[in-house]
Design an enzyme around this catalytic site. Structure first.
Site, PDB file in Angstrom:
ATOM      1  N   GLY A 168      -9.395  -5.142   1.976  1.00 26.38           N
ATOM      2  CA  GLY A 168      -9.856  -6.049   2.796  1.00 26.38           C
ATOM      3  C   GLY A 168      -9.244  -7.499   2.763  1.00 26.38           C
ATOM      4  O   GLY A 168      -8.226  -7.808   2.042  1.00 26.38           O
ATOM      5  N   ASP A 207      -5.191  -4.843  -1.815  1.00 29.47           N
ATOM      6  CA  ASP A 207      -4.947  -3.732  -2.675  1.00 29.47           C
ATOM      7  C   ASP A 207      -3.471  -3.414  -2.163  1.00 29.47           C
ATOM      8  O   ASP A 207      -2.871  -2.841  -2.979  1.00 29.47           O
ATOM      9  CB  ASP A 207      -5.763  -2.654  -2.728  1.00 29.47           C
ATOM     10  CG  ASP A 207      -6.516  -2.155  -1.345  1.00 29.47           C
ATOM     11  OD1 ASP A 207      -6.006  -2.759  -0.248  1.00 29.47           O
ATOM     12  OD2 ASP A 207      -7.164  -1.251  -1.266  1.00 29.47           O
ATOM     13  N   GLU A 256      -2.189  -6.469   7.914  1.00 29.08           N
ATOM     14  CA  GLU A 256      -3.243  -5.718   8.436  1.00 29.08           C
ATOM     15  C   GLU A 256      -2.598  -4.550   9.796  1.00 29.08           C
ATOM     16  O   GLU A 256      -3.092  -4.686  10.817  1.00 29.08           O
ATOM     17  CB  GLU A 256      -4.527  -6.287   9.124  1.00 29.08           C
ATOM     18  CG  GLU A 256      -5.306  -6.964   7.983  1.00 29.08           C
ATOM     19  CD  GLU A 256      -6.159  -6.219   7.155  1.00 29.08           C
ATOM     20  OE1 GLU A 256      -6.414  -4.829   7.429  1.00 29.08           O
ATOM     21  OE2 GLU A 256      -6.179  -6.371   5.905  1.00 29.08           O
ATOM     22  N   HIS A 259      -5.000  -2.466  12.095  1.00 26.55           N
ATOM     23  CA  HIS A 259      -5.432  -3.049  13.160  1.00 26.55           C
ATOM     24  C   HIS A 259      -4.840  -3.757  14.408  1.00 26.55           C
ATOM     25  O   HIS A 259      -5.360  -4.638  14.945  1.00 26.55           O
ATOM     26  CB  HIS A 259      -6.689  -4.014  12.714  1.00 26.55           C
ATOM     27  CG  HIS A 259      -7.569  -3.333  11.583  1.00 26.55           C
ATOM     28  ND1 HIS A 259      -8.689  -2.700  12.023  1.00 26.55           N
ATOM     29  CD2 HIS A 259      -7.586  -3.391  10.236  1.00 26.55           C
ATOM     30  CE1 HIS A 259      -9.185  -2.076  11.183  1.00 26.55           C
ATOM     31  NE2 HIS A 259      -8.574  -2.274   9.800  1.00 26.55           N
ATOM     32  N   CYS A 269     -13.010   0.432  16.923  1.00 30.60           N
ATOM     33  CA  CYS A 269     -12.559   0.552  15.557  1.00 30.60           C
ATOM     34  C   CYS A 269     -13.720   0.130  14.375  1.00 30.60           C
ATOM     35  O   CYS A 269     -14.491  -0.427  14.995  1.00 30.60           O
ATOM     36  CB  CYS A 269     -11.336  -0.078  15.233  1.00 30.60           C
ATOM     37  SG  CYS A 269     -10.619  -0.234  13.616  1.00 30.60           S
ATOM     38  N   CYS A 271     -13.381  -2.209  12.646  1.00 32.82           N
ATOM     39  CA  CYS A 271     -13.232  -3.709  12.861  1.00 32.82           C
ATOM     40  C   CYS A 271     -13.941  -4.215  13.924  1.00 32.82           C
ATOM     41  O   CYS A 271     -13.912  -5.589  13.983  1.00 32.82           O
ATOM     42  CB  CYS A 271     -11.665  -4.098  12.612  1.00 32.82           C
ATOM     43  SG  CYS A 271     -10.826  -3.972  14.066  1.00 32.82           S
ATOM     44  N   GLU A 278      -5.649   2.440  13.309  1.00 35.56           N
ATOM     45  CA  GLU A 278      -6.508   3.194  12.182  1.00 35.56           C
ATOM     46  C   GLU A 278      -7.208   4.491  13.140  1.00 35.56           C
ATOM     47  O   GLU A 278      -7.457   5.358  12.559  1.00 35.56           O
ATOM     48  CB  GLU A 278      -7.439   2.223  11.776  1.00 35.56           C
ATOM     49  CG  GLU A 278      -6.949   1.920  10.281  1.00 35.56           C
ATOM     50  CD  GLU A 278      -8.034   1.397   9.332  1.00 35.56           C
ATOM     51  OE1 GLU A 278      -7.467   0.548   8.585  1.00 35.56           O
ATOM     52  OE2 GLU A 278      -9.389   1.629   9.659  1.00 35.56           O
TER      53      GLU A 278
HETATM   54 ZN   LIG Z   1      -9.645  -2.250  13.823  1.00 35.77          ZN
END
Ligand SMILES: [Zn+2]
Length: 406
Positions: A168, A207, A256, A259, A269, A271, A278
């Site tokens: 994240g 990460d 990201e 996304h 999604c 998000c 994704e």
């Molecule tokens: Zn998304």
């Protein structure tokens, strides 16, 4: 390659054929010394063992300067001599490498259901591990308490710092995990929890950024200055290395990839946006395909694909092609030397990487595509942990900059 040679009050900066000579103030001399030292330490990290002649050739440093520098690194215990080279002709030369046990750093990976910790040496080797479970529903205070406990069992000897990898958005300055879909938490002060418990530098990193750093330092990214490290699995992420450095963006949110919008009218999604990559290329897509084809999850779907069942093979092929569409956009934007593919779904790489490569290479500009390398990550599942530890050692390996503007 930039090389800096310190000689009296002058420094020669050799860049290709050209030579620049400039008069240096005392402060500049200290800076050049620190830069030379960092150049050599970084070279030993990626390419050792090396002879003094190798290092001189690779850095462009004058032999006398290099000799003093290596001597001081050996005296401090940072570098060590490890025997002689055996060249086919000529005299054997003494080989030098980093002393891996000079110092360690602690890497932590906060996963969905556990906290993994490792003590890692300067060459990226894991020396010891520790682990704690994360129970549902996730309580941030409990997780942070256990995080401190895991670190406590690993801190020993000279420790450069503590690094935490978490999924994240992470605010780089404070190390606060602003949002993590996997842990379903927001605004968790991970960095502060460690700083208040340990008198050590703390860095919290997304990460995938950590993994990109680990591959850059110790894995498949070593030959490249510009690459994209893409992870595929439950989520899709990208770590961007530009000019040899990790690019985090202005507020820590770069990379990201999962996304970016593929279809603004597509399904919602996690998000809350619609039609993100994704939806079409993460485990969610494979789970939906498995269900549609009557399989109980991704593993049976993969087994069927390997047995040659056409619809199962097609599901993985489409997933790979969709991922390729996203990667192709990044390739056109950034013109990297390489894409490094990692993440838990690479266990099924045999089923989707060919389709991925085909899309990335067919649709990018031909010159870029022909020189682009697509390679698997080398560090496997430990890459995230090693990356977390590497982020804690960033300051140790940092090459000092020329100018700081306030
Ligand atoms: Zn998304």
């Amino acid at each position: 390659m930039l090389a800096a040679i310190l000689g009296g009050a002058y420094s020669h900066f050799v860049r290709g054929e050209k030579e620049f000579r400039m008069e240096l103030q005392k402060g500049d001399q200290d800076l050049v010394r620190a830069q030379n030292r960092a150049l050599v330490v970084n070279l030993l990290r990626t390419d050792a063992p090396l002879s003094r002649a190798d290092i001189a050739r690779r850095t462009g440093l004058a032999p006398s300067v290099l000799s003093r520098l290596v001597r001081s690194l050996i005296d401090e215990g940072i570098a060590c001599e490890i025997g002689k080279s055996t060249p086919p002709s000529g005299r054997p030369a003494t080989l030098i490498e980093l002393n891996p046990s000079y110092a360690t750093s602690i890497g932590i990976k906060i996963e969905r259901s556990r906290i993994l910790g490792a003590q890692v040496d300067l060459m990226g080797t894991i020396l010891r591990r520790a682990e704690a479970a994360i129970h549902r529903p996730v309580r941030a205070d409990r997780v942070l308490e256990d995080l401190v406990g895991v670190v406590n069992t690993l801190v020993d000897g000279r420790v450069l710092g503590l690094g935490v990898s978490v999924s994240g958005f992470v605010e780089p300055a404070t190390g606060t995990n602003l949002y993590s879909p996997i842990l379903e938490w927001e605004d968790v002060a991970v960095g502060e929890a460690l700083r208040s418990s340990f008198d050590l530098p703390v860095r919290v990193e997304n990460d995938v950024n950590g993994l990109a750093l680990a591959e850059r330092w110790y894995g498949a990214g070593r030959p490249f200055q510009h690459f994209i490290c893409i992870t595929v699995g439950e989520g899709i992420g990208a770590g961007l290395v530009i000019g040899g450095e990790l690019y985090r963006g202005a507020f820590g949110g770069a990379g990201e990839l999962g996304h970016i919008t593929i279809d603004p009218n597509g399904p919602v999604c996690r998000c809350r946006e619609r039609g993100c990559l994704e939806v079409y290329a993460s485990d969610r897509f494979l789970c939906e395909e498995a269900e549609r084809l009557g399989f109980e999850g991704i593993d049976p779907l993969a087994a069927a694909a390997r047995e040659g069942l056409a619809p199962a093979r097609e599901a993985f092929r489409r997933m790979g092609a969709n991922l390729g569409v996203g990667a192709k956009n990044l390739v056109n934007l950034l013109n990297p030397e390489a894409i490094i593919l990692g993440g838990e779904r690479m266990g099924e790489g045999d089923l989707f990487v060919a389709a991925f490569e085909e899309v990335v290479c067919q649709h990018s500009f031909p010159e870029e595509a022909s020189r682009l390398r697509i390679v698997p990550a080398e560090l496997g599942g430990d890459g995230f942990l090693i990356g977390a530890a590497a982020s804690a050692a960033l300051e140790f390996f940092r090459v000092p900059a020329q100018v700081t503007l306030s």
